[in-house]
Design a protein around this motif. Structure first.
Motif, PDB file in Angstrom:
ATOM      1  N   LEU A  97       0.832  -1.205   0.000  1.00 42.75           N
ATOM      2  CA  LEU A  97       0.000   0.000   0.000  1.00 42.75           C
ATOM      3  C   LEU A  97       0.867   1.256   0.000  1.00 42.75           C
ATOM      4  O   LEU A  97       0.592   2.219  -0.719  1.00 42.75           O
ATOM      5  N   LYS A 100       2.427   1.995  -3.381  1.00 43.90           N
ATOM      6  CA  LYS A 100       1.480   2.612  -4.306  1.00 43.90           C
ATOM      7  C   LYS A 100       1.231   4.063  -3.942  1.00 43.90           C
ATOM      8  O   LYS A 100       1.090   4.926  -4.827  1.00 43.90           O
ATOM      9  N   VAL A 108      -4.742   4.777  -0.775  1.00 44.54           N
ATOM     10  CA  VAL A 108      -4.632   3.477  -1.429  1.00 44.54           C
ATOM     11  C   VAL A 108      -5.426   2.478  -0.586  1.00 44.54           C
ATOM     12  O   VAL A 108      -5.201   2.363   0.623  1.00 44.54           O
ATOM     13  N   ARG A 149      -6.634   0.546   4.477  1.00 44.71           N
ATOM     14  CA  ARG A 149      -6.254   1.607   3.562  1.00 44.71           C
ATOM     15  C   ARG A 149      -5.123   2.454   4.123  1.00 44.71           C
ATOM     16  O   ARG A 149      -4.965   2.580   5.333  1.00 44.71           O
ATOM     17  N   ALA A 185      -6.293   4.928  -5.293  1.00 42.44           N
ATOM     18  CA  ALA A 185      -5.890   3.716  -6.006  1.00 42.44           C
ATOM     19  C   ALA A 185      -6.335   2.486  -5.217  1.00 42.44           C
ATOM     20  O   ALA A 185      -6.580   2.560  -4.008  1.00 42.44           O
TER      21      ALA A 185
END
Length: 284
Positions: A97, A100, A108, A149, A185
Motif C-alpha cells: 500500500l 502505491k 490506497v 487503507r 488507487a
C-alpha cells in the motif's frame, strides 16, 4: 517514507491482537502503532501493554467510525494505515500500500476479492456499492467498504467532520476523496477469516448498509441520483396521461401528482447539490 502511523480500531479483539501485534511490529518496526479500544470488556488493554503498543481506551463503545476518528487525531505520522484489529488483514500488505502511495496517490485501498468477502450477502451488497460508486464518480471503485487503507494524514483529517461514528467510514472517506479530486488507487489483497465473533448485526446494520447507497450519491453528486428519479416520475406521469386520454379523453389527478413529484424531486436535488458543495468548501 515519512513517519508511519498504524491505527487499529478494536472492540473485544484481544484474541486476534495477541497474534497480530507482534506480526505488525515485525513488518513495520519503525511505525507508530495505535490500538483504539472501543469500550472492550476483555483484556485488550493488557495485550497492547504487553506488546508495547499505545492503546487509547473509551469508557464505552462509540462505534468503529468514532475509533477511526480518535486514532486519526492521535496519530503523529504523515501517513496513516487503517486496518482491522480482528486479524483479517495481513501486515505484509502494508508495504505494498505504501509503495502505491508513493506513486502520487493520496489514498490506497486494499481491495478484497470475492473469496475474501464475509458471506454471500455481504459480497452481493459490496458488489452493488462498488458498481454504484463507480457510476457516480466515473472512476473504477474496486472495494468501497474495505477498512484496510493507507492515506495521507493531512488529507484524511480534512474529512473527519463528515465521518459517521458507525461502520460506514470507508464509504464516506472514499467518496470525499473522489469529490475533492484527491487521487485514489486500489490494490488487490486477500483477507483472512476474522478471529472471534463479528460485531455486525444483520438487521440493525443491514438498514445502515442500505443507507450507504444514498450516502454514496449525496457525498458525491446528489443530482446524479435525484435527476433520474425526477425523470422517472415525469415519464410515469406522461404514460398515465397518455393512457387516460386515450380511454377517457381527459387529464387525471394522478398524472398531475407525478409531474409535481418530478419537479419537487428535481428541486430537492438542486438544493442537495448546493449543500454538498458547501460541505466540501474549505477556507484556505
Amino acid at each position: 517514507m515519512s513517519r508511519l502511523s498504524i491505527v487499529l480500531p478494536a472492540k473485544n479483539e484481544a484474541a486476534a491482537l495477541k497474534d497480530l501485534l507482534p506480526r505488525l511490529r515485525a513488518a513495520q518496526p519503525e511505525a507508530e502503532i495505535i490500538v483504539v479500544d472501543d469500550g472492550s470488556t476483555d483484556d485488550t488493554r493488557d495485550v497492547c501493554s504487553g506488546a508495547g503498543v499505545l492503546c487509547l481506551s473509551s469508557p464505552y463503545s462509540m462505534g468503529n467510525g468514532a475509533a477511526i476518528k480518535r486514532g486519526a487525531r492521535a496519530a503523529s505520522g504523515e501517513v496513516i494505515v487503517f486496518m482491522d484489529g480482528d486479524g483479517q488483514h495481513d501486515p505484509a500488505d502494508i508495504a505494498r500500500l505504501l509503495g502505491k502511495l508513493d506513486e502520487g496517490f493520496d489514498m490506497v485501498v486494499g481491495a478484497r476479492d470475492w473469496g475474501s468477502q464475509a458471506g454471500v450477502g455481504r459480497g452481493v451488497a459490496n458488489t452493488i456499492y462498488n458498481w454504484l460508486a463507480t457510476r457516480m464518480t466515473g472512476h473504477q471503485v474496486a472495494d468501497l467498504t474495505s477498512g484496510f487503507r493507507a492515506v495521507r494524514a493531512g488529507r484524511f483529517r480534512e474529512f473527519l467532520h463528515l465521518l459517521p461514528n458507525g461502520f460506514s467510514y470507508p464509504t464516506t472517506s472514499t467518496m470525499a476523496f473522489f469529490r475533492s479530486a484527491y487521487p485514489v488507487a486500489y490494490l488487490p489483497i486477500k483477507a483472512a477469516q476474522r478471529i472471534g465473533k463479528s460485531h455486525i448485526k444483520p438487521i440493525r446494520d443491514g438498514i445502515r448498509f442500505l443507507l450507504i447507497i444514498f450516502k454514496i450519491a449525496t457525498l458525491y453528486s446528489p443530482l446524479k441520483l435525484f435527476a433520474p428519479a425526477s425523470a422517472i416520475f415525469f415519464l410515469l406521469g406522461l404514460a398515465n396521461y397518455a393512457w387516460t386520454y386515450f380511454h377517457y379523453g381527459r387529464l387525471t389527478n394522478m398524472s398531475t401528482l407525478m409531474w409535481s413529484a418530478a419537479v419537487i424531486v428535481f428541486l430537492i436535488g438542486l438544493i442537495s447539490e448546493q449543500i454538498t458543495a458547501l460541505t466540501y468548501r474549505r477556507d484556505e
